[in-house]
Write an enzyme that holds these catalytic residues in place. Structure first.
Site, PDB file in Angstrom:
ATOM      1  N   SER A 317       0.796  -1.223   0.000  1.00 31.37           N
ATOM      2  CA  SER A 317       0.000   0.000   0.000  1.00 31.37           C
ATOM      3  C   SER A 317       0.832   1.280   0.000  1.00 31.37           C
ATOM      4  O   SER A 317       1.377   1.657  -1.033  1.00 31.37           O
ATOM      5  CB  SER A 317      -1.007  -0.029   1.157  1.00 31.37           C
ATOM      6  OG  SER A 317      -0.389  -0.147   2.395  1.00 31.37           O
ATOM      7  N   GLU A 328       8.793   5.891 -11.107  1.00 30.42           N
ATOM      8  CA  GLU A 328       8.246   6.404 -12.358  1.00 30.42           C
ATOM      9  C   GLU A 328       8.409   7.912 -12.540  1.00 30.42           C
ATOM     10  O   GLU A 328       8.474   8.381 -13.676  1.00 30.42           O
ATOM     11  CB  GLU A 328       6.774   6.018 -12.471  1.00 30.42           C
ATOM     12  CG  GLU A 328       6.562   4.508 -12.563  1.00 30.42           C
ATOM     13  CD  GLU A 328       5.113   4.114 -12.801  1.00 30.42           C
ATOM     14  OE1 GLU A 328       4.270   5.024 -12.982  1.00 30.42           O
ATOM     15  OE2 GLU A 328       4.823   2.905 -12.808  1.00 30.42           O
ATOM     16  N   LYS A 342      -1.163  -3.980  -3.283  1.00 26.57           N
ATOM     17  CA  LYS A 342      -2.427  -3.461  -2.731  1.00 26.57           C
ATOM     18  C   LYS A 342      -2.685  -2.101  -3.363  1.00 26.57           C
ATOM     19  O   LYS A 342      -2.071  -1.110  -3.000  1.00 26.57           O
ATOM     20  CB  LYS A 342      -2.376  -3.331  -1.212  1.00 26.57           C
ATOM     21  CG  LYS A 342      -3.682  -2.803  -0.616  1.00 26.57           C
ATOM     22  CD  LYS A 342      -3.605  -2.722   0.891  1.00 26.57           C
ATOM     23  CE  LYS A 342      -4.942  -2.228   1.447  1.00 26.57           C
ATOM     24  NZ  LYS A 342      -5.186  -0.803   1.097  1.00 26.57           N
TER      25      LYS A 342
END
Length: 491
Positions: A317, A328, A342
């Site tokens: 998470s 990214e 998650k």
């Protein structure tokens, strides 16, 4: 790191009154557990009434069942029990392990978790069919040291079956006074084993750091969970390590099961240029809101030094939000193994009477729009702990000796071999070579001041604890992912 988009606008998270967005798995022990006590009849029926007015016949059916049980069941039933059952039944029908009803005591536990005050065995759990399974053991806690792994199914607690238990019921059995013990029987694949854990108080500090032992320009920072103190602690650690000479950083998120959305945004923003995307949140209608780095989240504090991030299968998470953002948007190296996966957002709503409901309300996406749910974040460089890091723990409260045979003894024999002691075979038979290896280990422990153990060749509780601790230290000393991170920083 990518160039800053000067035209980007910082988006402030919209958090309605009495609602909080979280990415927190249900914790047992350190991150204490969530599930079932009480909500008043008035509050629940007011809630149900508003929700079901368009389908008045459905509401009438629920009310009819309630009244029939109250008036005709062969013995009195509390209204609280019936209401809790109705609420839990509705939430259970979602088949979502991250949606829960949080009565008074459990809502308090959630708030304690978010504030960073922990105590217990140190593992998160999730519903797994008729059982509750380990979601993620937290590093350096009793659960992690005992060898608990993600997806270990808890089939017994203190010798009694846990079949049919909710997370709430598991909590009531596992939680207890610090220093006391709890025995768990777990199933991993086809293997069943038992461990005894000593409940411990977990420090409220969520961030720790140090310089690398050999390269004093590398600052190592471990984040155990993402709770309210985390952003402040991370900033303090970065400043502290900079003063000691750190010019590059390793952020270790292995074993980190997650935390709150605001904390994930605040910490990730520190490592991105203003305007770079941290994450996106998509609601049920497909509407997407983008969260971008900026002073709103990080108060102007930035980490511009070269950084790498460590993840593993227990990084979940909020950890995955952080790792995805740095991978990214900042184009930093992510090192380790596939993360947990998650990709959903939970919102906690206040239902009154100190009770709350936590349900999944959206899914979150990486900066490039990927949904990592049940997939995880793929590291840019794959590296793992040594193979013996995945050996099963064993019940250290029992004694194992010459002539015995069991599957548990296989674990003992494999641990001895990993530690460098000669064992003829790992077949679960406590033979003379196993006895000799244990005696050698006991002598070595006494000689290096690790603790006085009599060289009996028998694995008593003290020897069992010492074996687990020695294996834990060996894993730390031969951490391939960590060394890969150091090498990447020095390229």
């Amino acid at each position: 790191m990518a160039d800053q988009d000067k035209n980007s606008k910082v988006t402030v998270p919209k958090t309605p009154k009495k609602k909080r967005q979280i990415f927190l798995p249900v914790f047992v022990g350190i991150v204490t557990f969530l599930a079932g006590v009480a909500l008043t009849l008035m509050v629940v029926f007011a809630f149900l009434g508003r929700s079901l007015q368009p389908q008045s016949s459905s509401f009438s059916k629920i009310n009819s069942v309630y009244q029939t049980i109250k008036q005709n069941y062969y013995k009195p039933v509390s209204s609280t029990k019936l209401i809790n059952g109705a609420i839990n039944g509705m939430i259970a029908s979602l088949d979502d392990p991250f949606s829960e009803y949080l009565p008074k005591e459990d809502a308090t536990d959630l708030n304690t978790t978010i504030s960073g005050s922990f105590g217990g065995i140190g593992a998160s759990v999730k519903q797994d069919g008729n059982y509750v399974a380990v979601d993620a053991p937290v590093k350096n806690t009793p659960a992690a040291k005992a060898g608990l792994k993600t997806n270990d199914v808890i089939i017994k607690i203190n010798g009694k079956s846990a079949k049919g238990f909710t997370t709430s019921e598991v909590v009531s059995k596992i939680r207890g006074k610090i220093g006391t013990k709890v025995k768990l029987t777990l199933k991993r694949g086809t293997k069943i084993f038992t461990v005894t854990l000593t409940r411990a108080k977990i420090p409220v500090t969520t961030v720790s750091g140090k310089l690398d032992a050999t390269d004093k320009t590398v600052g190592y920072i471990q984040i155990s969970t993402f709770s309210e103190p985390t952003a402040k602690e991370l900033k303090q650690q970065v400043k502290k390590l900079r003063k000691k000479g750190a010019t590059k950083f390793i952020i270790d998120l292995r074993g980190n099961p997650g935390g709150t959305l605001p904390t994930a945004l605040a910490t990730a923003s520190m490592f991105l240029k203003d305007g770079q995307t941290i994450m996106k949140v998509q609601d049920r209608s497909g509407n997407t809101e983008t969260y971008k780095a900026g002073k709103t989240y990080d108060n102007g504090f930035k980490v511009k030094e070269k950084t790498v991030v460590l993840v593993d299968g227990d990084s979940a998470s909020a950890s995955e939000i952080f790792a995805s953002a740095l991978k990214e948007s900042a184009h930093d190296q992510i090192i380790g193994t596939q993360s947990y996966g998650k990709g959903t957002v939970q919102t906690v709503s206040d239902l009154g009477s100190s009770s709350e409901m936590k349900i999944t309300t959206a899914k979150w996406l990486t900066p490039k729009g990927h949904w990592i749910n049940k997939k995880g974040v793929t590291p840019t460089v794959k590296a793992d702990y040594p193979s013996y890091a995945y050996l099963s723990g064993f019940d250290t409260s029992k004694t194992y000796q010459l002539g015995q045979s069991s599957r548990t003894i296989i674990s003992i024999q494999k641990i001895l071999k990993a530690l460098g002691y000669s064992v003829d075979q790992t077949n679960g038979v406590y033979d003379e070579s196993t006895q000799a290896a244990v005696a050698q280990f006991q002598t070595a422990q006494s000689n290096d001041d690790s603790g006085a153990l009599s060289a009996t060749g028998t694995v008593d509780p003290a020897t069992g604890e010492a074996l687990i601790e020695a294996l834990s230290q060996l894993i730390s000393d031969h951490d391939q992912a960590y060394q890969t991170a150091v090498n990447e920083l020095n390229k």
